[in-house]
Scaffold this motif. Structure first.
Motif, PDB file in Angstrom:
ATOM      1  N   THR A   1      42.965-116.310  41.309  1.00 50.40           N
ATOM      2  CA  THR A   1      44.251-116.138  41.985  1.00 50.40           C
ATOM      3  C   THR A   1      45.244-115.493  41.028  1.00 50.40           C
ATOM      4  O   THR A   1      45.426-115.971  39.894  1.00 50.40           O
ATOM      5  CB  THR A   1      44.807-117.488  42.462  1.00 50.40           C
ATOM      6  OG1 THR A   1      43.849-118.107  43.319  1.00 50.40           O
ATOM      7  CG2 THR A   1      46.121-117.303  43.190  1.00 50.40           C
ATOM      8  N   GLU A   2      45.835-114.390  41.460  1.00 49.72           N
ATOM      9  CA  GLU A   2      46.850-113.736  40.632  1.00 49.72           C
ATOM     10  C   GLU A   2      48.146-114.533  40.672  1.00 49.72           C
ATOM     11  O   GLU A   2      48.574-114.995  41.733  1.00 49.72           O
ATOM     12  CB  GLU A   2      47.095-112.314  41.128  1.00 49.72           C
ATOM     13  CG  GLU A   2      45.927-111.367  40.905  1.00 49.72           C
ATOM     14  CD  GLU A   2      46.239-109.967  41.394  1.00 49.72           C
ATOM     15  OE1 GLU A   2      46.298-109.044  40.575  1.00 49.72           O
ATOM     16  OE2 GLU A   2      46.454-109.836  42.612  1.00 49.72           O
TER      17      GLU A   2
ATOM     18  N   GLY B   1      52.185-114.372  39.647  1.00 49.26           N
ATOM     19  CA  GLY B   1      53.208-113.395  39.313  1.00 49.26           C
ATOM     20  C   GLY B   1      53.935-113.659  38.015  1.00 49.26           C
ATOM     21  O   GLY B   1      54.327-112.730  37.305  1.00 49.26           O
TER      22      GLY B   1
ATOM     23  N   ASP C   1      45.476-104.811  45.224  1.00 49.44           N
ATOM     24  CA  ASP C   1      46.104-104.726  46.538  1.00 49.44           C
ATOM     25  C   ASP C   1      47.619-104.615  46.365  1.00 49.44           C
ATOM     26  O   ASP C   1      48.116-104.360  45.259  1.00 49.44           O
ATOM     27  CB  ASP C   1      45.729-105.930  47.400  1.00 49.44           C
ATOM     28  CG  ASP C   1      46.018-107.259  46.707  1.00 49.44           C
ATOM     29  OD1 ASP C   1      46.692-107.252  45.643  1.00 49.44           O
ATOM     30  OD2 ASP C   1      45.586-108.315  47.204  1.00 49.44           O
ATOM     31  N   ALA C   2      48.340-104.788  47.458  1.00 49.35           N
ATOM     32  CA  ALA C   2      49.803-104.663  47.403  1.00 49.35           C
ATOM     33  C   ALA C   2      50.419-105.722  46.497  1.00 49.35           C
ATOM     34  O   ALA C   2      51.394-105.455  45.782  1.00 49.35           O
ATOM     35  CB  ALA C   2      50.382-104.772  48.813  1.00 49.35           C
ATOM     36  N   LYS C   3      49.859-106.916  46.487  1.00 47.42           N
ATOM     37  CA  LYS C   3      50.384-107.958  45.607  1.00 47.42           C
ATOM     38  C   LYS C   3      50.156-107.608  44.143  1.00 47.42           C
ATOM     39  O   LYS C   3      51.032-107.844  43.295  1.00 47.42           O
ATOM     40  CB  LYS C   3      49.726-109.300  45.947  1.00 47.42           C
ATOM     41  CG  LYS C   3      50.280-110.464  45.169  1.00 47.42           C
ATOM     42  CD  LYS C   3      49.763-111.786  45.704  1.00 47.42           C
ATOM     43  CE  LYS C   3      48.278-111.913  45.529  1.00 47.42           C
ATOM     44  NZ  LYS C   3      47.792-113.263  45.907  1.00 47.42           N
ATOM     45  N   SER C   4      49.007-107.011  43.845  1.00 43.07           N
ATOM     46  CA  SER C   4      48.740-106.581  42.467  1.00 43.07           C
ATOM     47  C   SER C   4      49.725-105.501  42.038  1.00 43.07           C
ATOM     48  O   SER C   4      50.222-105.506  40.910  1.00 43.07           O
ATOM     49  CB  SER C   4      47.299-106.062  42.357  1.00 43.07           C
ATOM     50  OG  SER C   4      46.372-107.051  42.737  1.00 43.07           O
TER      51      SER C   4
ATOM     52  N   PHE D   1      52.712-105.108  43.199  1.00 46.10           N
ATOM     53  CA  PHE D   1      54.013-105.751  43.046  1.00 46.10           C
ATOM     54  C   PHE D   1      54.129-106.434  41.683  1.00 46.10           C
ATOM     55  O   PHE D   1      55.165-106.351  41.018  1.00 46.10           O
ATOM     56  CB  PHE D   1      54.214-106.760  44.172  1.00 46.10           C
ATOM     57  CG  PHE D   1      55.512-107.519  44.093  1.00 46.10           C
ATOM     58  CD1 PHE D   1      56.721-106.889  44.345  1.00 46.10           C
ATOM     59  CD2 PHE D   1      55.519-108.860  43.750  1.00 46.10           C
ATOM     60  CE1 PHE D   1      57.920-107.583  44.263  1.00 46.10           C
ATOM     61  CE2 PHE D   1      56.708-109.566  43.674  1.00 46.10           C
ATOM     62  CZ  PHE D   1      57.910-108.932  43.931  1.00 46.10           C
ATOM     63  N   PHE D   2      53.069-107.102  41.250  1.00 41.05           N
ATOM     64  CA  PHE D   2      53.098-107.758  39.950  1.00 41.05           C
ATOM     65  C   PHE D   2      53.180-106.738  38.815  1.00 41.05           C
ATOM     66  O   PHE D   2      53.872-106.959  37.812  1.00 41.05           O
ATOM     67  CB  PHE D   2      51.857-108.633  39.775  1.00 41.05           C
ATOM     68  CG  PHE D   2      51.842-109.838  40.673  1.00 41.05           C
ATOM     69  CD1 PHE D   2      53.024-110.360  41.184  1.00 41.05           C
ATOM     70  CD2 PHE D   2      50.651-110.448  41.020  1.00 41.05           C
ATOM     71  CE1 PHE D   2      53.026-111.463  42.017  1.00 41.05           C
ATOM     72  CE2 PHE D   2      50.634-111.559  41.858  1.00 41.05           C
ATOM     73  CZ  PHE D   2      51.823-112.058  42.354  1.00 41.05           C
TER      74      PHE D   2
END
Length: 204
Positions: free
Chosen positions: A97-98, A100, A181-184, A186-187
């Protein structure tokens, strides 16, 4: 024969006009100038108390070259810390789990090292962006290598994370692209922004 010229006149008192005159008396001190204000209270003038102003165009404080070296060192430390936490949070099946705040911490550490050592150099905040992005990427690559090494050991294969990263780097990178992905994104953006902002904020 008598002379009609009168005899030379002697100075009164028998003084010799060619004799050396006595030196004059002690000279009187000059009167103080009305344009000079003496120090108050009789205190002597201290030139050191009046420091000269800084020259215009003086070079900024700090050492940009040393700051870049410190920034790279901070990036490596942050990347391996990122990878270690990423490995600790991974499940036995290899999923992870990534988080932030890890990317935020990478940018914070790198920006602090650059700003404190490099000072107000206009290039260093952009160096902070590059190092922060690189730190997060390297941390995820090393973390994936650690997870893959642990997963391989459960299958009876003895492969270290370093061998996984160096000998199978292409496979690790393909896994990284698959999970990106988009969350990656964003981080990554958070890490780069933090590297830029902190570098400027803590600069002397």
């Amino acid at each position: 024969m008598s002379s009609d010229f009168p005899p030379p006149q002697q100075p009164p008192g028998g003084q010799n006009p060619y004799a050396q005159q006595p030196p004059p008396g002690p000279q009187q001190p000059y009167a103080p100038s009305p344009y000079v204000t003496p120090p108050q209270g009789g205190a002597p003038f201290n030139a050191a108390a009046y420091a000269p102003p800084a020259p215009i165009g003086a070079p900024p404080r700090g050492n940009p070259g040393l700051a870049v070296v410190a920034g790279v060192a901070a990036m490596l430390v942050a990347a391996f810390a990122y990878a270690g936490i990423m490995r600790a949070m991974a499940k036995d099946d290899g999923h992870y789990t990534e988080v932030g705040y890890l990317a935020l911490a990478v940018g914070l550490l790198i920006g602090f090292a650059l700003g404190k050592i490099g000072g107000r150099n206009p290039v260093l905040p952009f160096v902070g962006i590059v190092l922060a992005l690189l730190g997060v990427f390297l941390g995820e690559m090393v973390g994936l290598s650690m997870i893959a090494s642990h997963y391989a050991s459960q299958a009876g294969l003895d492969i270290s994370w370093f061998s996984m990263l160096t000998d199978h780097g292409g496979d690790v990178f393909r896994q990284w692209k698959h999970d990106f992905d988009a969350k990656s994104f964003f981080f990554l953006a958070i890490a780069g922004l933090e590297g830029f902002v902190v570098t400027r904020r803590v600069a002397n």
